[in-house]
Scaffold this motif. Structure first.
Motif, short mmCIF file in Angstrom:
data_model
loop_
_atom_site.label_atom_id
_atom_site.label_comp_id
_atom_site.label_asym_id
_atom_site.label_seq_id
_atom_site.Cartn_x
_atom_site.Cartn_y
_atom_site.Cartn_z
N ALA A 22 8.53 12.44 -5.00
CA ALA A 22 7.98 13.71 -4.52
C ALA A 22 9.11 14.70 -4.19
O ALA A 22 9.01 15.90 -4.48
CB ALA A 22 7.13 13.46 -3.28
N ARG A 23 10.16 14.22 -3.60
CA ARG A 23 11.31 15.08 -3.26
C ARG A 23 11.90 15.72 -4.51
O ARG A 23 12.21 16.92 -4.53
CB ARG A 23 12.36 14.23 -2.54
N GLU A 24 12.04 14.92 -5.59
CA GLU A 24 12.55 15.47 -6.84
C GLU A 24 11.60 16.50 -7.42
O GLU A 24 12.03 17.52 -7.98
CB GLU A 24 12.78 14.34 -7.85
N ILE A 29 1.32 17.23 -6.35
CA ILE A 29 2.29 16.15 -6.19
C ILE A 29 1.65 14.97 -5.48
O ILE A 29 1.83 13.81 -5.89
CB ILE A 29 3.52 16.65 -5.40
N ALA A 30 0.90 15.26 -4.42
CA ALA A 30 0.23 14.18 -3.68
C ALA A 30 -0.74 13.42 -4.58
O ALA A 30 -0.81 12.18 -4.54
CB ALA A 30 -0.51 14.76 -2.48
N PHE A 31 -1.48 14.15 -5.39
CA PHE A 31 -2.44 13.52 -6.30
C PHE A 31 -1.72 12.68 -7.36
O PHE A 31 -2.12 11.55 -7.65
CB PHE A 31 -3.31 14.59 -6.96
N ALA A 32 -0.65 13.22 -7.93
CA ALA A 32 0.08 12.51 -8.99
C ALA A 32 0.69 11.21 -8.49
O ALA A 32 0.79 10.23 -9.25
CB ALA A 32 1.16 13.41 -9.57
N PRO A 81 -3.24 15.49 0.63
CA PRO A 81 -2.02 16.29 0.87
C PRO A 81 -1.51 16.19 2.30
O PRO A 81 -0.30 16.19 2.53
CB PRO A 81 -2.48 17.71 0.52
N LYS A 82 -2.42 16.11 3.28
CA LYS A 82 -1.99 16.00 4.67
C LYS A 82 -1.23 14.69 4.92
O LYS A 82 -0.23 14.66 5.62
CB LYS A 82 -3.18 16.11 5.61
N HIS A 83 -1.75 13.62 4.34
CA HIS A 83 -1.07 12.34 4.48
C HIS A 83 0.31 12.38 3.83
O HIS A 83 1.29 11.87 4.38
CB HIS A 83 -1.91 11.23 3.83
N PHE A 84 0.40 13.02 2.68
CA PHE A 84 1.68 13.18 1.99
C PHE A 84 2.65 13.98 2.85
O PHE A 84 3.81 13.60 3.03
CB PHE A 84 1.47 13.87 0.65
N ALA A 85 2.18 15.10 3.43
CA ALA A 85 3.04 15.96 4.23
C ALA A 85 3.56 15.22 5.47
O ALA A 85 4.74 15.34 5.83
CB ALA A 85 2.29 17.23 4.65
N ARG A 86 2.69 14.44 6.12
CA ARG A 86 3.11 13.69 7.31
C ARG A 86 4.17 12.63 6.94
O ARG A 86 5.17 12.47 7.63
CB ARG A 86 1.91 13.03 7.97
#
Length: 330
Positions: free
Chosen positions: A271-273, A285-288, A294-299
């Motif tokens: 995700a960082r890349e 990005i979260a879905f891929a 997305p909230k879980h990804f952001a946390r």
């Protein structure tokens, strides 16, 4: 008759309704007094000259020991296809996937320990009355065998199971059981097995138990390839490694990440890349990468890198813009 219930008490669930698909599947189920537990997971064939025992179990719930009664069989070949275990001879011998072992016994009854998870092995025991003839036919065996009429129990050697041996084993699947003829078929097949194994035996035991380390390395490699799979989980990785989830988790003890933590680490680094090199949205990005949302990804991203993904991207873009202004291309 074989003098023990070879794998009695190892298995805690019945498999009598599952079709057996091992190399000795052409053999009928063993007699109930020999194998009162998990009949469909075992096959056995024995004569006064040799004995074949095969066990193939898709999931051992509870690990444990069982004693092998050697009877009149003194030369043993153990082919361990899948799973981890130990054979207690004069000292413990590690059994790992893809290894063949050879050992000589007198009257000692070695203990076989199988770890939880998948297990598949095949054992051939040969009567001691044929030992001298075998050493004449196979000089390599004579080199490994202790000298003297009263030979001590000893571990003779091991070798990785090569593809050519698997091809030989596969030929067993074409056999059909015949009350009279099967003994002669398998006796002839024994010679093919001896020819393949004795010439490749190494006299030393394989390295002391590094199974957890090897399992860890294999699991990390698998995670690296599949971390973005939708159904990636501890259970799926364990199945791919042919071990139980508990054994897989144990191999990660003392490491920087747990199994789940390793999956998350690879997803976050990916995700960082993506934040650096693409214009994909956070949701995309979260879905891929199969985050729950997305909230879980952001946390998770902020916990790992100390900054939220939007802020991280903004900082990177600002820095790139500054570099471009300060060092314009000619």
């Amino acid at each position: 008759m074989l003098k023990t219930n070879f794998v009695q008490s190892l298995y805690t669930r019945s498999n009598t309704h599952r079709q057996y698909d091992g190399y000795l599947a052409f053999l009928p189920e063993g007699e109930r007094q020999l194998f009162p537990v998990a009949l469909a997971s075992q096959r056995i064939f024995q004569t006064s000259d040799f004995v074949w025992i095969e066990c193939k179990e898709n999931g051992i719930d509870t690990p444990g020991f069982t004693t092998i009664k050697v009877g009149d069989y003194s030369l043993w070949l153990h082919l361990h296809f899948i799973g981890q275990g130990k054979l207690k001879l004069t000292e413990s011998l590690m059994m790992s996937s893809g290894q063949a072992h050879c050992y000589y016994l007198n009257e000692r009854e070695p203990e076989l320990f199988l770890d939880e998870g998948k297990s598949w092995f095949l054992i051939l025991g040969v009567s001691g009355k044929h030992l001298d003839s075998l050493m004449i036919d196979y000089p390599r065996l004579k080199e490994l065998m202790p000298d003297g009429n009263q030979r001590p129990e000893s571990y003779l050697g091991y070798t990785p199971i090569q593809s050519k041996l698997y091809n030989v084993l596969a030929s067993l699947r074409r056999y059909e059981f015949h009350s009279f003829g099967t003994a002669f078929q398998l006796a002839n097949w024994n010679l093919r097995l001896f020819q393949q194994l004795f010439q490749d035996l190494k006299p030393n035991q394989p390295a002391i138990d590094h199974s957890d380390t090897l399992l860890y390395q294999k699991a990390v490699m698998y995670i690296r390839r599949h971390y973005d799979d939708e159904d990636m989980s501890v259970a799926k990785i364990a199945e791919a490694m042919n071990v139980s989830p508990r054994k897989l988790s144990r191999s990660f003890q003392g490491k920087s990440f747990t199994v789940v933590g390793m999956i998350l680490e690879y997803r976050l680094m990916d995700a960082r890349e993506s934040l650096i090199h693409s214009d994909d949205s956070l949701a995309g990005i979260a879905f891929a990468l199969n985050f729950a949302c997305p909230k879980h990804f952001a946390r998770a991203f902020k916990k790992r890198f100390g900054i939220g993904p939007n802020e991280f991207r903004a900082q990177r873009r600002k820095k790139e813009s500054f570099v471009k202004r300060s060092y314009p291309q000619a």
